[in-house]
Design an enzyme around this catalytic site. Structure first.
Site, PDB file in Angstrom:
ATOM      1  N   TYR B 132      34.235 -15.104 -29.761  1.00  0.00           N
ATOM      2  CA  TYR B 132      34.737 -14.327 -28.625  1.00  0.00           C
ATOM      3  C   TYR B 132      36.030 -13.597 -28.976  1.00  0.00           C
ATOM      4  CZ  TYR B 132      32.171 -14.938 -24.231  1.00  0.00           C
ATOM      5  OH  TYR B 132      31.265 -14.855 -23.208  1.00  0.00           O
ATOM      6  N   GLU B 139      36.833  -5.031 -30.604  1.00  0.00           N
ATOM      7  CA  GLU B 139      36.666  -4.022 -29.554  1.00  0.00           C
ATOM      8  C   GLU B 139      37.978  -3.325 -29.232  1.00  0.00           C
ATOM      9  OE1 GLU B 139      34.680  -5.794 -26.147  1.00  0.00           O
ATOM     10  OE2 GLU B 139      33.311  -6.862 -27.480  1.00  0.00           O
TER      11      GLU B 139
END
Lengths: 338, 210
Positions: B132, B139
């Protein structure tokens, strides 16, 4: 007379919170809540949910002890609903915000647009008209909250005020920014478009007001065991429709009747729709969107329409459940369609 | 569809590994797998449908946020802003996504077959702890790298005056999106941590009341 004993347990931990003895059989839940508050003053009645089963539905304030399926020692389960705020407070805050915020943009208060525009005025008539309409709309809502609506619940959870105010205030600022912008572009079809839109807006405002008055008259001011919030009672006619704001400061009774058209032509929409107040409200905003030809206004109307449709469907469903003879022609919010 | 999605991501993983082995660099990687990636990630919209009709226990909102952020990264950032396609951060999130999805879909697939090897369950509820944050970093770095190009080209933006009296600035939208990771990421992360405690350690979690 046989007295009851009432024990109140925490619904989650089953801890014994309170024991009441010598409770009158005709005591109401509201009275029991008041007694409970005495031993736990931080849990005022509005934030108490008492139920017969820890996972069951909340008992109503007007339920009477001896009519409940309990023995002479009744066990009630308590759930804390969290900090509560009165509906009136919420409504007044929600509506005063947009009124004030729009005017900040209208008067082009410094730091919104470039400094050369500070306190200048738009040269487009429609911009002034829009300000009048928007302000009128929220003044009307404020006055209705104070003098027209009859509420049957006193309170709602505190976090709602943040959610609701963000919605109303946020959208008001977003719309007002563009309408009052120095680079605002007036409607493509000019005065014709504005006149038509204004007519729609005015008709729908009158309609909405007429419906509110008609609904208020369905609920005669009556006896109400006020849950301790200064005699105010706030209402929910059925599950979804909290938004039938009803008289804020006058107590309202809980008898429910089917609304019917009156002599006022605006109320004739009741023939086709369960919640014409929402119909008129959407209409008003559509009118405003056409008048200003501003996409944010259209989006605000769309979001509002979605929410009101959900409420209308809920209310419509509860009308159907409660009344066998409910007029079959009626749709929740849009005649024949929705 | 879970076995199907599982094989899709395996295909993607294999394609990525092969590319790297053949070319020795990550440059051009995105270009080579982009069609496949776009197809698979858009296919993931089905996930939302699964949640809506209830065959997957995840809430619609959680799945919705997840899928939207993927679609956003693939179509609105990486596809649309060519100059950043060779950034290392792109590989970073692609790898994170690929491993996560392979683990997740094999978990679902084996669960369906009622034959779940403990390792798969262990992987599903432990890999995310690293993956994660890695994915989020990838991102965010990618969006950050895209900012100068967005500002320069004014892409996806509308300026005043225009006849609908609205404006939109993609540059500021991206800044807000980056900022929104701050509240959103911990929520998703802690949600997974709670799930992990429940599933792997049989802890009974008292849920917050509505």
């Amino acid at each position: 007379m046989k007295h009851y004993e009432v024990e109140i347990l925490d619904a989650k931990t089953r801890e014994k919170l309170c024991f009441l003895d010598k409770v009158e059989p005709h005591a109401t839940i509201a009275e029991i809540k008041n007694l409970f508050t005495k031993t736990h003053p931080q849990w005022y009645p509005a934030r108490q949910s008492l139920r017969l089963d820890p996972k069951g539905k909340s008992l109503k304030d007007e339920d009477v002890l001896q009519k409940l399926p309990v023995g002479t020692t009744a066990t009630l389960y308590f759930r804390d609903l969290g900090a509560q705020i009165s509906w009136v407070t919420v409504f007044l805050t929600e509506y005063a915000g947009p009124l004030f915020i729009y005017l900040l943009f209208y008067f082009r208060v410094p730091f919104i647009y470039g400094h050369k525009y500070d306190f200048t005025s738009s040269r487009h008539t429609v911009v002034h008209l829009a300000c009048i309409c928007h302000s009128f709309h929220y003044v009307k809502r404020l006055l209705e909250t104070l003098f027209v609506h009859r509420f049957s619940h006193g309170t709602m959870p505190l976090r709602n005020i943040f959610k609701n105010c963000t919605y109303y205030w946020g959208f008001a600022a977003w719309m007002a920014y563009y309408i009052n912008h120095p680079l605002y572009t007036p409607p493509t079809y000019g005065a014709q478009q504005v006149k038509l839109a204004l007519a729609i807006f005015v008709i729908c405002q009158l309609g909405n007001f007429s419906i509110h008055m008609a609904l208020r008259d369905l609920r005669p001011a009556g006896e109400w065991p006020a849950p301790g919030k200064g005699g105010m009672v706030v209402g929910r006619l059925g599950k979804g429709g909290s938004h039938l704001p009803l008289l804020s400061c006058l107590p309202g009774s809980k008898t429910r009747k089917i609304p019917y058209p009156t002599k006022n032509p605006f109320t004739w929409l009741f023939l086709l729709v369960s919640c014409p107040n929402y119909t008129y409200e959407v209409g008003s905003w559509i009118g405003f969107a056409i008048m200003t030809q501003c996409l944010p206004v259209a989006l605000f109307s769309l979001v509002g329409f979605t929410q009101m449709t959900i409420w209308a469907k809920g209310k419509h469903r509860s009308y159907l459940k409660e009344f066998r003879d409910y007029p079959p022609l009626r749709m929740p919010i849009i005649p024949f369609l929705l | 569809t879970h076995p199907l999605e599982e094989s899709m991501w395996l295909v993607l993983a294999i394609a990525m590994v092969r590319f790297y082995m053949e070319k020795g660099t990550h440059k051009g990687l995105y270009k080579s797998i982009q069609k496949t990636l776009k197809f698979f990630q858009t296919f993931a919209l089905l996930e939302i449908v699964h949640c809506l009709i209830g065959i997957v226990p995840t809430s619609v909102i959680v799945a919705g946020v997840q899928v939207s952020s993927r679609i956003f990264m693939v179509w609105l950032i990486t596809h649309s802003i060519k100059p950043i396609q060779n950034e290392e951060s792109v590989v970073l999130f692609l790898v994170a996504w690929t491993v996560t999805e392979i683990t997740r879909y094999s978990f679902y697939t084996f669960s369906l077959l009622d034959h779940l090897p403990y390792f798969i369950k262990w992987a599903r509820y432990n890999f995310f702890i690293i993956l994660y944050p890695v994915g989020v970093v990838g991102e965010l770095l990618t969006i950050y790298a895209a900012l100068p190009y967005v500002k320069k080209t004014g892409m996806f933006s509308i300026r005043l005056p225009n006849k609908y009296n609205v404006s939109f600035d993609y540059y500021y939208f991206l800044l807000i999106t980056m900022a929104s990771y701050i509240p959103l990421f911990p929520q998703l992360y802690f949600h997974m941590l709670r799930q992990r405690r429940k599933v792997l350690h049989g802890e009974v979690i008292v849920e917050k009341d509505d």
